[in-house]
Design a protein around this motif. Sequence first.
Motif, mmCIF file in Angstrom:
data_model
loop_
_atom_site.group_PDB
_atom_site.id
_atom_site.type_symbol
_atom_site.label_atom_id
_atom_site.label_comp_id
_atom_site.label_asym_id
_atom_site.label_seq_id
_atom_site.Cartn_x
_atom_site.Cartn_y
_atom_site.Cartn_z
ATOM 1 N N THR A 203 0.834 -1.207 0.000
ATOM 2 C CA THR A 203 0.000 0.000 0.000
ATOM 3 C C THR A 203 0.867 1.254 0.000
ATOM 4 O OG1 THR A 203 -1.720 -1.178 1.215
ATOM 5 C CG2 THR A 203 -1.818 1.244 1.224
ATOM 6 N N TYR A 204 1.979 1.198 0.748
ATOM 7 C CA TYR A 204 2.875 2.361 0.792
ATOM 8 C C TYR A 204 3.499 2.624 -0.577
ATOM 9 C CZ TYR A 204 6.664 5.462 2.068
ATOM 10 O OH TYR A 204 7.512 6.530 2.125
ATOM 11 N N LEU A 205 3.890 1.565 -1.285
ATOM 12 C CA LEU A 205 4.443 1.736 -2.630
ATOM 13 C C LEU A 205 3.438 2.417 -3.549
ATOM 14 C CD1 LEU A 205 6.331 -1.625 -3.342
ATOM 15 C CD2 LEU A 205 7.329 0.621 -2.921
ATOM 16 N N ILE A 206 2.178 1.999 -3.471
ATOM 17 C CA ILE A 206 1.132 2.603 -4.301
ATOM 18 C C ILE A 206 0.933 4.072 -3.924
ATOM 19 C CG2 ILE A 206 -1.325 2.531 -4.860
ATOM 20 C CD1 ILE A 206 -1.185 -0.525 -4.441
ATOM 21 N N LEU A 207 0.939 4.362 -2.619
ATOM 22 C CA LEU A 207 0.779 5.739 -2.161
ATOM 23 C C LEU A 207 1.936 6.623 -2.640
ATOM 24 C CD1 LEU A 207 -0.524 5.272 1.496
ATOM 25 C CD2 LEU A 207 -1.795 6.153 -0.482
ATOM 26 N N CYS A 208 3.158 6.083 -2.649
ATOM 27 C CA CYS A 208 4.321 6.842 -3.130
ATOM 28 C C CYS A 208 4.161 7.183 -4.609
ATOM 29 C CB CYS A 208 5.608 6.051 -2.907
ATOM 30 S SG CYS A 208 6.151 6.002 -1.191
ATOM 31 N N ALA A 215 1.945 15.021 -7.495
ATOM 32 C CA ALA A 215 2.778 16.219 -7.337
ATOM 33 C C ALA A 215 3.080 16.849 -8.688
ATOM 34 C CB ALA A 215 4.075 15.852 -6.611
ATOM 35 N N TYR A 216 3.457 16.019 -9.672
ATOM 36 C CA TYR A 216 3.748 16.559 -11.005
ATOM 37 C C TYR A 216 2.480 17.081 -11.672
ATOM 38 C CZ TYR A 216 8.637 15.245 -11.135
ATOM 39 O OH TYR A 216 9.986 15.173 -10.895
ATOM 40 N N PHE A 217 1.358 16.393 -11.475
ATOM 41 C CA PHE A 217 0.111 16.871 -12.068
ATOM 42 C C PHE A 217 -0.303 18.208 -11.446
ATOM 43 C CE2 PHE A 217 -4.520 17.236 -11.905
ATOM 44 C CZ PHE A 217 -4.815 17.218 -13.257
ATOM 45 N N VAL A 335 2.955 23.182 -2.709
ATOM 46 C CA VAL A 335 1.918 22.150 -2.604
ATOM 47 C C VAL A 335 2.423 20.797 -3.099
ATOM 48 C CG1 VAL A 335 -0.366 21.453 -3.394
ATOM 49 C CG2 VAL A 335 0.018 23.813 -2.658
ATOM 50 N N PRO A 336 3.018 20.685 -4.286
ATOM 51 C CA PRO A 336 3.545 19.383 -4.710
ATOM 52 C C PRO A 336 4.644 18.861 -3.793
ATOM 53 C CG PRO A 336 3.343 20.865 -6.592
ATOM 54 C CD PRO A 336 3.134 21.683 -5.370
ATOM 55 N N ILE A 337 5.491 19.774 -3.293
ATOM 56 C CA ILE A 337 6.564 19.348 -2.390
ATOM 57 C C ILE A 337 5.987 18.750 -1.112
ATOM 58 C CG2 ILE A 337 8.344 20.261 -0.844
ATOM 59 C CD1 ILE A 337 9.415 19.739 -3.579
ATOM 60 N N PHE A 338 4.926 19.367 -0.580
ATOM 61 C CA PHE A 338 4.305 18.853 0.644
ATOM 62 C C PHE A 338 3.705 17.470 0.413
ATOM 63 C CE2 PHE A 338 3.687 23.350 2.448
ATOM 64 C CZ PHE A 338 4.819 23.208 3.227
ATOM 65 N N MET A 339 3.191 17.215 -0.792
ATOM 66 C CA MET A 339 2.643 15.893 -1.095
ATOM 67 C C MET A 339 3.734 14.830 -0.997
ATOM 68 S SD MET A 339 -0.032 16.372 -4.247
ATOM 69 C CE MET A 339 -0.378 14.622 -4.215
ATOM 70 N N VAL A 340 4.865 15.123 -1.627
ATOM 71 C CA VAL A 340 5.982 14.172 -1.588
ATOM 72 C C VAL A 340 6.538 14.068 -0.171
ATOM 73 C CG1 VAL A 340 8.290 13.674 -2.475
ATOM 74 C CG2 VAL A 340 6.540 14.606 -4.007
ATOM 75 N N PHE A 341 6.661 15.216 0.508
ATOM 76 C CA PHE A 341 7.196 15.225 1.861
ATOM 77 C C PHE A 341 6.303 14.410 2.799
ATOM 78 C CE2 PHE A 341 7.892 17.296 6.056
ATOM 79 C CZ PHE A 341 9.253 17.054 6.163
ATOM 80 N N GLY A 342 4.965 14.489 2.579
ATOM 81 C CA GLY A 342 4.042 13.699 3.396
ATOM 82 C C GLY A 342 4.270 12.213 3.213
ATOM 83 N N LEU A 370 14.870 11.153 -4.885
ATOM 84 C CA LEU A 370 15.602 11.389 -6.130
ATOM 85 C C LEU A 370 14.674 11.801 -7.267
ATOM 86 C CD1 LEU A 370 18.180 8.426 -6.063
ATOM 87 C CD2 LEU A 370 18.629 10.857 -5.649
ATOM 88 N N CYS A 371 13.523 11.150 -7.350
ATOM 89 C CA CYS A 371 12.591 11.431 -8.450
ATOM 90 C C CYS A 371 11.834 12.733 -8.257
ATOM 91 C CB CYS A 371 11.603 10.288 -8.599
ATOM 92 S SG CYS A 371 12.363 8.755 -9.147
ATOM 93 N N SER A 372 11.826 13.271 -7.054
ATOM 94 C CA SER A 372 11.131 14.536 -6.816
ATOM 95 C C SER A 372 12.078 15.735 -6.850
ATOM 96 C CB SER A 372 10.412 14.499 -5.461
ATOM 97 O OG SER A 372 11.346 14.319 -4.404
ATOM 98 N N LEU A 373 13.369 15.510 -7.123
ATOM 99 C CA LEU A 373 14.331 16.616 -7.164
ATOM 100 C C LEU A 373 13.952 17.699 -8.175
ATOM 101 C CD1 LEU A 373 17.806 14.830 -6.744
ATOM 102 C CD2 LEU A 373 16.557 16.224 -5.076
ATOM 103 N N PRO A 374 13.431 17.356 -9.389
ATOM 104 C CA PRO A 374 13.039 18.427 -10.322
ATOM 105 C C PRO A 374 11.940 19.340 -9.794
ATOM 106 C CG PRO A 374 13.261 16.342 -11.502
ATOM 107 C CD PRO A 374 13.356 16.022 -10.045
ATOM 108 N N LEU A 375 11.236 18.915 -8.736
ATOM 109 C CA LEU A 375 10.194 19.761 -8.161
ATOM 110 C C LEU A 375 10.755 20.797 -7.199
ATOM 111 C CD1 LEU A 375 7.589 16.968 -7.283
ATOM 112 C CD2 LEU A 375 7.438 18.591 -9.187
#
Length: 439
Positions: A203-208, A215-217, A335-342, A370-375
């Motif tokens: 479930t955590y993998l799916i949530l990630c 975040a990108y959307f 906002v996208p950063i907070f999604m990933v940070f959460g 690593l994948c969220s660095l462009p954000l």
Amino acid sequence: MMNESQLELYQRIQAFTLDDDTQALSFSQHLARSNRWQIGYTKRAIDEYKKFTFLAVVAGHPVCPSDQVDQVWHLHIFYTYSYWNDFCLQVLQYPLHHLPTQGGQQEREKFHHYYRMTLESYHRFFGKPPEDIWPPPSRRFGSDLHQQRINLTEFWIVPKQLPQIKISQMTRNVGMFLLLLVLVGCSPAMPARFLGFDARFKTYLILCAIALIGAYFLRWFLRTSQTESIKPQLDHYEIAYLAGGPQRAVDLAITNLVQQQYLKPKLTTRSFSILKKLPNTSYCLEQQVLSQVVLTRNLLALRQAVTPKTIFLRDRLQKYGLLMKGKQARICYLVPIFMVFGAIILGGFLITLDAENVGEYFKTIICLVLCSLPLDSPPFRSRQGDLILSELKSIYSTDIAYTFALSGSTALSGGVLDDLKQVFNPPSNNTDGGCGCGC
């Protein structure tokens, strides 16, 4: 548009064939083999050569071919009877001579000028020239000059650059996330282990994945323009700022001043000297550059001093809704950063509850970071700005100021602009190119 005599000439050229079906090795096959071209590309290059010969007769100015067209021309000249007796005498009814460069800066400037005029005449008669056969002058007199004949029995040919596949940033980074998951956990037992993971980790993998995609959307969605959608008419400096930011606008002002011979670049010190006074009616940014050259002639210091003066361009583009404003840019960033940070915080919490899969949680979190660095930076342009920029890039132009505004110093080519290109991007090789013109 062609007049009656030009149309007759063009029809004669199109009816002329360079291939002889009675020969075991036709002209097209010989050309393709010599240049390692696909036969389809070879046929297109021959078609462009025919258009070039038409321009040589009717353009009213000396013409210069692209390297690809020049290769067709060289080979045709080797077929002396076909070229001189059949083609020049009967088809063109004009002696089309090939004149190579004699080297030196004056010759470079001359051939750059001829090539630009050829592109303009091509556009007038045939529309936009295909860039894979008629490249811009910067490439025609840059990388295309480094082609050499080699023996394939003695050397391998390995491309320096792999083919580029255009995919969206979101698709690229989500794909990167999934790939990294496989790489960091790669082992023969990985598939079996994954199936054995408990529901909590799956479930955590799916949530990630959802957090990363979301975040990108959200970043894309929030980059909408808050201004009424009116397509503005942008000048060269606004285009430069939109495409490359304040430094691009400053560099464009320097380029215009050098091209108009108000400034002279110095390669050794990466600085400039003033050649003449600038009229008071000149663009304000050009006046700022010239006034700063009096105080500091070094390029880096010049950029640093003039860049704050470009704020009026930023304000104008924000008014058009093409650049993100401060508050909107921060929201679009946070906002996208907070999604990933959460998702990262949740992973840290789950590690304390599931000691069995600590390694897998840790790897997943690393992949997510690593994948969220462009954000991790506020967006510059709005979606409307990206759309306008895309439309501008599709417009054909040989104007140096326009091409520089869109693509930067890679557009610089010819004479003193070669020196300026080295000042902007040291070091660089300055090569005299052998090309032909028709007269």
